[in-house]
Design a protein around this motif. Structure first.
Motif, PDB file in Angstrom:
ATOM      1  N   UNK A 189     -17.715   9.334  -3.665  1.00 38.65           N
ATOM      2  CA  UNK A 189     -18.252   9.012  -2.764  1.00 38.65           C
ATOM      3  C   UNK A 189     -18.200   7.488  -2.494  1.00 38.65           C
ATOM      4  N   UNK A 190     -18.081   6.737  -3.805  1.00 37.24           N
ATOM      5  CA  UNK A 190     -18.026   5.207  -3.792  1.00 37.24           C
ATOM      6  C   UNK A 190     -16.561   4.845  -3.084  1.00 37.24           C
ATOM      7  N   UNK A 191     -15.496   5.718  -3.480  1.00 32.12           N
ATOM      8  CA  UNK A 191     -14.375   5.500  -2.720  1.00 32.12           C
ATOM      9  C   UNK A 191     -14.165   5.538  -1.247  1.00 32.12           C
ATOM     10  N   UNK A 244      -6.487  -0.633  -1.427  1.00 33.73           N
ATOM     11  CA  UNK A 244      -5.330  -0.015  -0.599  1.00 33.73           C
ATOM     12  C   UNK A 244      -5.007   1.397  -1.336  1.00 33.73           C
ATOM     13  N   UNK A 245      -4.976   1.253  -2.681  1.00 34.07           N
ATOM     14  CA  UNK A 245      -4.365   2.731  -3.243  1.00 34.07           C
ATOM     15  C   UNK A 245      -5.458   3.819  -2.667  1.00 34.07           C
ATOM     16  N   UNK A 246      -6.861   3.355  -2.747  1.00 35.33           N
ATOM     17  CA  UNK A 246      -7.877   4.504  -2.577  1.00 35.33           C
ATOM     18  C   UNK A 246      -7.383   4.669  -0.866  1.00 35.33           C
ATOM     19  N   UNK A 247      -7.224   3.823  -0.185  1.00 36.11           N
ATOM     20  CA  UNK A 247      -6.925   4.040   1.323  1.00 36.11           C
ATOM     21  C   UNK A 247      -5.865   4.953   1.587  1.00 36.11           C
ATOM     22  N   UNK A 248      -4.730   4.661   0.803  1.00 31.50           N
ATOM     23  CA  UNK A 248      -3.496   5.816   0.929  1.00 31.50           C
ATOM     24  C   UNK A 248      -3.794   7.099   0.260  1.00 31.50           C
ATOM     25  N   UNK A 249      -4.560   7.070  -0.725  1.00 28.21           N
ATOM     26  CA  UNK A 249      -4.916   8.277  -1.372  1.00 28.21           C
ATOM     27  C   UNK A 249      -5.869   9.125  -0.270  1.00 28.21           C
ATOM     28  N   UNK A 250      -6.705   8.541   0.439  1.00 27.21           N
ATOM     29  CA  UNK A 250      -7.496   9.344   1.297  1.00 27.21           C
ATOM     30  C   UNK A 250      -6.816   9.526   2.233  1.00 27.21           C
ATOM     31  N   UNK A 251      -5.849   9.198   2.884  1.00 28.83           N
ATOM     32  CA  UNK A 251      -4.785   9.665   3.725  1.00 28.83           C
ATOM     33  C   UNK A 251      -4.226  10.998   3.656  1.00 28.83           C
ATOM     34  N   UNK A 252      -4.069  10.945   2.253  1.00 26.72           N
ATOM     35  CA  UNK A 252      -3.430  11.907   1.563  1.00 26.72           C
ATOM     36  C   UNK A 252      -4.405  13.295   1.252  1.00 26.72           C
ATOM     37  N   UNK A 253      -5.615  13.058   1.283  1.00 25.10           N
ATOM     38  CA  UNK A 253      -6.581  13.901   0.882  1.00 25.10           C
ATOM     39  C   UNK A 253      -7.056  13.895  -0.566  1.00 25.10           C
ATOM     40  N   UNK A 254      -6.658  12.886  -1.337  1.00 27.23           N
ATOM     41  CA  UNK A 254      -6.713  13.053  -2.652  1.00 27.23           C
ATOM     42  C   UNK A 254      -7.814  12.256  -3.292  1.00 27.23           C
ATOM     43  N   UNK A 255      -8.932  12.047  -2.799  1.00 30.15           N
ATOM     44  CA  UNK A 255      -9.975  11.054  -3.254  1.00 30.15           C
ATOM     45  C   UNK A 255     -10.841  12.016  -4.046  1.00 30.15           C
ATOM     46  N   UNK A 256     -10.876  13.301  -3.581  1.00 35.91           N
ATOM     47  CA  UNK A 256     -12.080  14.338  -4.032  1.00 35.91           C
ATOM     48  C   UNK A 256     -11.931  13.973  -5.761  1.00 35.91           C
ATOM     49  N   UNK A 257     -13.266  14.276  -6.196  1.00 34.67           N
ATOM     50  CA  UNK A 257     -13.017  14.258  -7.820  1.00 34.67           C
ATOM     51  C   UNK A 257     -12.652  16.024  -8.144  1.00 34.67           C
ATOM     52  N   UNK A 258     -11.995  15.972  -9.132  1.00 35.42           N
ATOM     53  CA  UNK A 258     -11.480  17.249  -9.579  1.00 35.42           C
ATOM     54  C   UNK A 258     -12.783  18.184 -10.226  1.00 35.42           C
ATOM     55  N   UNK A 259     -12.543  19.554  -9.740  1.00 40.42           N
ATOM     56  CA  UNK A 259     -13.643  20.344 -10.388  1.00 40.42           C
ATOM     57  C   UNK A 259     -13.817  20.711 -11.699  1.00 40.42           C
TER      58      UNK A 259
END
Length: 64
Positions: free
Chosen positions: A17-19, A47-62
């Motif tokens: 959520x912070x990211x 910028x790494x978070x920005x790119x990761x968000x575009x790929x949908x990979x900012x979520x925390x692992x279950x």
């Protein structure tokens, strides 16, 4: 003169959520340099978070 040695940095973990909030502020046009200073982290990390968000990979692992 002796130079002071810097303490090694510990990797800090940020919540998804912070990211996401930081990325949202980037999308709204917030100055990235100022945002990085405010959040006390590097522009590169934002910028790494920005790119990761575009790929949908900012979520925390279950937790399993």
């Amino acid at each position: 003169m002796s130079k002071k040695r810097k303490e090694p940095r510990k990797n800090k973990r940020y919540t998804a959520s912070f990211k996401a909030e930081a990325v949202e502020r980037m999308k709204l046009g917030c100055n990235v340099s100022e945002l990085a200073k405010e959040l006390k982290l590097s522009r590169t990390l934002l910028y790494m978070w920005f790119l990761a968000a575009g790929e949908g990979s900012l979520e925390e692992p279950d937790p399993q």
